[in-house]
Write an enzyme that holds these catalytic residues in place. Structure first.
Site, mmCIF file in Angstrom:
data_model
loop_
_atom_site.group_PDB
_atom_site.id
_atom_site.type_symbol
_atom_site.label_atom_id
_atom_site.label_comp_id
_atom_site.label_asym_id
_atom_site.label_seq_id
_atom_site.Cartn_x
_atom_site.Cartn_y
_atom_site.Cartn_z
ATOM 1 N N LYS A 1 -31.674 5.162 32.911
ATOM 2 C CA LYS A 1 -31.400 4.604 31.248
ATOM 3 C C LYS A 1 -31.727 3.141 31.406
ATOM 4 O O LYS A 1 -30.872 2.499 31.575
ATOM 5 C CB LYS A 1 -29.852 5.393 30.663
ATOM 6 C CG LYS A 1 -29.913 4.229 29.949
ATOM 7 C CD LYS A 1 -28.086 5.375 29.108
ATOM 8 C CE LYS A 1 -27.884 4.985 27.949
ATOM 9 N NZ LYS A 1 -26.465 5.010 27.903
ATOM 10 N N GLU B 1 -24.504 3.579 20.378
ATOM 11 C CA GLU B 1 -25.339 4.018 21.289
ATOM 12 C C GLU B 1 -25.930 5.868 20.951
ATOM 13 O O GLU B 1 -26.895 6.201 20.804
ATOM 14 C CB GLU B 1 -24.985 4.351 22.430
ATOM 15 C CG GLU B 1 -24.554 3.482 23.412
ATOM 16 C CD GLU B 1 -24.012 3.812 24.739
ATOM 17 O OE1 GLU B 1 -25.339 3.852 26.020
ATOM 18 O OE2 GLU B 1 -22.970 3.742 25.107
ATOM 19 N N TYR C 1 -46.774 21.411 35.909
ATOM 20 C CA TYR C 1 -46.560 20.851 36.012
ATOM 21 C C TYR C 1 -46.335 20.415 34.543
ATOM 22 O O TYR C 1 -44.895 19.762 33.915
ATOM 23 C CB TYR C 1 -47.390 19.920 36.297
ATOM 24 C CG TYR C 1 -48.417 19.536 37.788
ATOM 25 C CD1 TYR C 1 -49.087 18.915 37.794
ATOM 26 C CD2 TYR C 1 -47.020 20.406 38.588
ATOM 27 C CE1 TYR C 1 -49.851 19.096 39.189
ATOM 28 C CE2 TYR C 1 -48.148 20.765 39.700
ATOM 29 C CZ TYR C 1 -49.163 19.648 40.296
ATOM 30 O OH TYR C 1 -49.108 19.978 41.290
ATOM 31 N N VAL D 1 -25.018 10.208 31.747
ATOM 32 C CA VAL D 1 -26.328 10.267 32.164
ATOM 33 C C VAL D 1 -26.132 11.560 33.188
ATOM 34 O O VAL D 1 -26.960 12.429 33.414
ATOM 35 C CB VAL D 1 -26.895 9.332 32.338
ATOM 36 C CG1 VAL D 1 -27.675 8.361 31.835
ATOM 37 C CG2 VAL D 1 -26.676 8.451 33.607
ATOM 38 N N GLU D 2 -25.100 11.250 33.873
ATOM 39 C CA GLU D 2 -25.151 12.565 34.950
ATOM 40 C C GLU D 2 -24.843 14.019 34.155
ATOM 41 O O GLU D 2 -25.429 14.689 34.832
ATOM 42 C CB GLU D 2 -23.329 12.355 35.216
ATOM 43 C CG GLU D 2 -22.833 10.461 36.425
ATOM 44 C CD GLU D 2 -23.548 9.656 35.601
ATOM 45 O OE1 GLU D 2 -22.345 8.788 35.995
ATOM 46 O OE2 GLU D 2 -23.247 10.040 34.134
#
Length: 118
Positions: A98, A21, A53, A72-73
């Site tokens: 993900k 990964e 934005y 991802v946290e």
């Protein structure tokens, strides 16, 4: 409190715990729900009184592209920290998706909600 949102902001980043990964960037999708008072901007129809934005999307993309996290946290937490620190917003929800992390699921990830500390 109103919500300004950005959905499915696609960004390539190094994310994951396995060596394969971390060998090359993977696409993640980011949803942002940003607490912001829009009443004044709407009343005056004035873009200068609302959240930019494009600036938010550009900053998040810049940050995430440069980031290299295992979880991802952590990516969600640090993205929220950047938004709260660099933009005048009181709260933000960050969702990181993900795709492909589990072959039997369209995506996996996390959604967090953070507020500016008083």
């Amino acid at each position: 409190m109103d919500t300004i949102f950005i959905e499915q902001l696609g960004v390539d980043t190094i994310i994951g715990v396995y060596d394969w990964e971390r060998a090359s960037p993977q696409r993640v999708y980011i949803d942002l729900d940003i607490g912001f008072y829009t009443r004044d901007a709407a009343a005056d129809d004035d873009v200068a009184q609302t959240l930019d934005y494009k600036a938010v999307a550009d900053r998040v993309a810049e940050f995430v592209t440069a980031a290299q996290f295992k979880l991802v946290e952590t990516l969600a937490e640090e993205t929220a920290r950047v938004l709260l620190a660099e933009f005048d917003v009181p709260q933000v929800a960050v969702r990181i998706n993900k795709p492909g992390a589990l072959p039997q699921a369209a995506g996996v990830g996390v959604r967090i909600f953070r507020q500016r500390e008083a």
